[in-house]
Enzyme design. Structure first.
Site, PDB file in Angstrom:
ATOM      1  N   GLY A   1      27.690  40.772  12.179  1.00 25.74           N
ATOM      2  CA  GLY A   1      28.764  40.069  11.491  1.00 25.74           C
ATOM      3  C   GLY A   1      30.130  40.655  11.777  1.00 25.74           C
ATOM      4  O   GLY A   1      30.457  40.989  12.925  1.00 25.74           O
ATOM      5  N   CYS A   2      30.920  40.808  10.720  1.00 22.25           N
ATOM      6  CA  CYS A   2      32.300  41.281  10.870  1.00 22.25           C
ATOM      7  C   CYS A   2      32.381  42.692  11.454  1.00 22.25           C
ATOM      8  O   CYS A   2      33.412  43.077  12.001  1.00 22.25           O
ATOM      9  CB  CYS A   2      33.015  41.240   9.528  1.00 22.25           C
ATOM     10  SG  CYS A   2      33.254  39.567   8.876  1.00 22.25           S
ATOM     11  N   ALA A   3      31.321  43.465  11.342  1.00 22.16           N
ATOM     12  CA  ALA A   3      31.313  44.828  11.892  1.00 22.16           C
ATOM     13  C   ALA A   3      31.012  44.855  13.380  1.00 22.16           C
ATOM     14  O   ALA A   3      31.123  45.905  14.022  1.00 22.16           O
ATOM     15  CB  ALA A   3      30.296  45.691  11.146  1.00 22.16           C
ATOM     16  N   GLY A   4      30.633  43.721  13.961  1.00 20.85           N
ATOM     17  CA  GLY A   4      30.126  43.698  15.327  1.00 20.85           C
ATOM     18  C   GLY A   4      31.114  44.117  16.394  1.00 20.85           C
ATOM     19  O   GLY A   4      30.737  44.785  17.368  1.00 20.85           O
TER      20      GLY A   4
ATOM     21  N   LEU B   1      33.652  46.197   8.304  1.00 17.82           N
ATOM     22  CA  LEU B   1      32.522  46.164   7.389  1.00 17.82           C
ATOM     23  C   LEU B   1      31.660  44.948   7.690  1.00 17.82           C
ATOM     24  O   LEU B   1      32.181  43.891   8.059  1.00 17.82           O
ATOM     25  CB  LEU B   1      33.011  46.105   5.940  1.00 17.82           C
ATOM     26  CG  LEU B   1      33.967  47.225   5.526  1.00 17.82           C
ATOM     27  CD1 LEU B   1      34.612  46.897   4.185  1.00 17.82           C
ATOM     28  CD2 LEU B   1      33.222  48.551   5.442  1.00 17.82           C
TER      29      LEU B   1
END
Length: 362
Positions: free
Chosen positions: A143-146, A348
């Site tokens: 997700g956003c941490a990728g 995150l």
């Protein structure tokens, strides 16, 4: 210390301003929520001004099967991902000379918004003259941490192979996961926040002669990285897979979680390397949303001015999941950052998890 020498982004073709998105959601959700006008304030309170999608707004008013949406994902991911790679390796803002495709040793492909086997980078390699021996490392589900995780894995690869030039390609087409018939608050908030974005970064090992390649006087080198998983937090954010596709899940408590959990996480990471938060010059934060940015400021006790670049990316592009931090990074790399400046990258994602990168401009 592997160095990020070039970052390029590709803007999807359809621009949707937040008033248009709000009206679309009013029409869709009005019968489901008696307090629809109160909920729609999220579209303005989030401070997003516009976003970009791979399909026009009318497309989302129709029902689409999971198969149809995923086919659209593959088609657009290949086209836009290819363009991002070409732009990154030929980026005259950052590079003196183009980087030949056959010199790229590995491609880290990052996405969480569609499914493809063979993966997207394999499809792109059939359209660009990469070496057939280029290593493929597709990473799904962060997700956003990728985006931050992709840079971290590229850093580790270049530590092991200091002569390597590698790409981190992030393609997120969040709009194509939209569920027209999901009348939940999570879907309403997701409709106010998420967008499509594509970006590619070039990371080079120590044995690459950067001065022969780069145009800028300094570039961010990655000193260290840290991945952290919060135990028993699987329900904070992610997807629920149903017959019609991916349904967004995220907790309203994310800003509070950031405030309570992020500071000791960041402090422990910086302490290991003898750095205080006050020494950070560039705060390269994934802007998950306005409340998340505010939580960064409160949790880390930093000036709000340190999040201005992240906030501007959020305003102009929304939350593009993993690609967003690369948009933020590119804007820092366009500045004349002095040598020895210290950067902290943070994002995150599902898990619930944190990705941190410590950088120094060299």
């Amino acid at each position: 210390m592997p160095t990020i020498l070039s970052v390029a982004e590709v803007i999807p073709p359809y621009e949707i301003n937040q008033d248009q998105a709000s009206q679309f959601s009013r029409e869709l959700f009005a019968e489901s929520f008696k307090d629809i006008e109160r909920l729609l304030k999220a579209f303005q309170n989030g401070q997003i001004e516009k976003r970009h999608f791979v399909k026009g707004l009318e497309w989302f008013k129709e029902n689409h099967s999971f198969e149809e949406k995923n086919h659209a994902y593959i088609e657009s991911a290949v086209a836009l991902g290819k363009e991002a790679i070409v732009n990154c390796l030929n980026n005259q803002d950052f590079l003196k000379v183009p980087i030949p495709y056959e010199e790229v040793e590995a491609i880290f492909f990052i996405s969480t918004s569609g499914i493809s086997t063979p993966s997207i980078e394999a499809r792109i390699m059939n359209q660009l003259p990469f070496s057939p021996h280029t290593k493929r490392i597709p990473i799904w589900g962060l997700g956003c941490a990728g985006g931050a995780a992709g840079l971290s894995r590229a850093y580790e690869y270049c530590i092991a192979y200091p002569k390597a030039k590698v790409l981190v390609l992030s393609v997120e087409l969040c709009s194509l996961t939209f569920q027209k018939n999901d009348l939940s608050k999570s879907n309403l908030i997701g409709t106010s926040l998420f967008a499509d974005g594509v970006a590619c970064a070039l990371v080079c090992g120590d044995a690459v002669n950067n001065n022969d390649i780069r145009k800028k006087a300094s570039s961010p080198s990655i000193i260290a990285t840290q991945s952290t998983l919060m135990p028993n937090s699987l329900d904070v954010m992610g997807w629920e897979l149903r017959n019609t596709g991916l349904f967004v899940l995220f907790s309203r408590d994310i800003p509070q979680i950031v405030e309570g959990w992020l500071k000791p996480n960041v402090k422990g990471f910086l302490d290991e390397h003898g750095i205080e938060i006050e020494q950070i010059d560039c705060f390269i934060a994934h802007p998950g949303g306005k409340k998340v940015i505010d939580a960064y400021v409160k949790a880390l006790d930093i000036p709000a001015s340190m999040t201005e670049v992240s906030l501007e990316v959020l305003k102009q592009f929304g939350n593009m999941s993993s690609a967003t931090i690369l948009y933020v990074l590119r804007r820092y790399m366009e500045m004349d950052i002095p040598k020895e400046a210290i950067g902290l990258g943070t994002a995150l994602g599902p898990g619930f998890s944190s990705e941190l990168l410590l950088m120094r401009w060299m």
